[in-house]
Design an enzyme around this catalytic site. Structure first.
Site, PDB file in Angstrom:
ATOM      1  N   HIS A  12       0.762  -1.264   0.054  1.00 47.03           N
ATOM      2  CA  HIS A  12       0.066   0.064  -0.020  1.00 47.03           C
ATOM      3  C   HIS A  12       1.005   1.171   0.035  1.00 47.03           C
ATOM      4  CE1 HIS A  12      -3.525   2.087   1.016  1.00 47.03           C
ATOM      5  NE2 HIS A  12      -3.075   2.817   2.108  1.00 47.03           N
ATOM      6  N   TYR A  79      -8.320  -1.691   6.940  1.00 51.02           N
ATOM      7  CA  TYR A  79      -7.462  -0.829   7.157  1.00 51.02           C
ATOM      8  C   TYR A  79      -8.147   0.803   6.656  1.00 51.02           C
ATOM      9  CZ  TYR A  79      -3.436   2.594   6.868  1.00 51.02           C
ATOM     10  OH  TYR A  79      -2.710   3.848   6.946  1.00 51.02           O
ATOM     11  N   HIS A  82     -11.416   1.832   8.423  1.00 51.22           N
ATOM     12  CA  HIS A  82     -11.289   2.051   9.745  1.00 51.22           C
ATOM     13  C   HIS A  82     -11.375   3.206  10.286  1.00 51.22           C
ATOM     14  CE1 HIS A  82     -10.119   1.470  13.924  1.00 51.22           C
ATOM     15  NE2 HIS A  82     -10.378   0.268  13.931  1.00 51.22           N
TER      16      HIS A  82
END
Length: 114
Positions: A12, A79, A82
């Site tokens: 990422h 992720y 969140h």
């Protein structure tokens, strides 16, 4: 040269251009906040970052790169969605002119040497 199969691991990557008015102190604070996300997300396997040092002058004004490693794309998606990430992302977006974001599964190239 031989390519291996892509892994399930996901990188990422963010390439960031901070606003001219964003101070070095603020950038340092944001980086520390970014690193703290590794305490919240045990799915982050690795976190690296750096500042551009290239003499090629092809960054388009981008100065920093951040790379997180996750086991799966599902981990990346969790992720991103969140609230802890969303709160940090809002702060980062307020301090930047642009962000390039990519998620990819690395493919290793084996290079035979003489």
């Amino acid at each position: 040269m031989e390519n291996s199969a892509p892994t399930t691991e996901v990188k990422h990557v963010l390439v960031v251009k901070f606003k001219p008015e964003t101070t070095e102190e603020r950038i340092d604070e944001l980086i520390k906040e970014f690193v703290k996300l590794t305490d919240v997300f045990k799915s982050i396997k690795n976190f690296i970052w750096g500042k551009d040092e290239s003499i090629a002058n092809m960054t388009g004004g981008n100065t920093h790169v951040f790379q997180l490693t996750f086991d799966t794309m599902e981990d990346v998606n969790a992720y991103i969605a969140h609230p802890a990430h969303m709160g940090f992302a809002k702060q980062l977006l307020e301090a930047t002119d642009s962000i390039i974001l990519m998620d990819y599964k690395p493919v290793t190239v084996t290079i035979p040497h003489a």
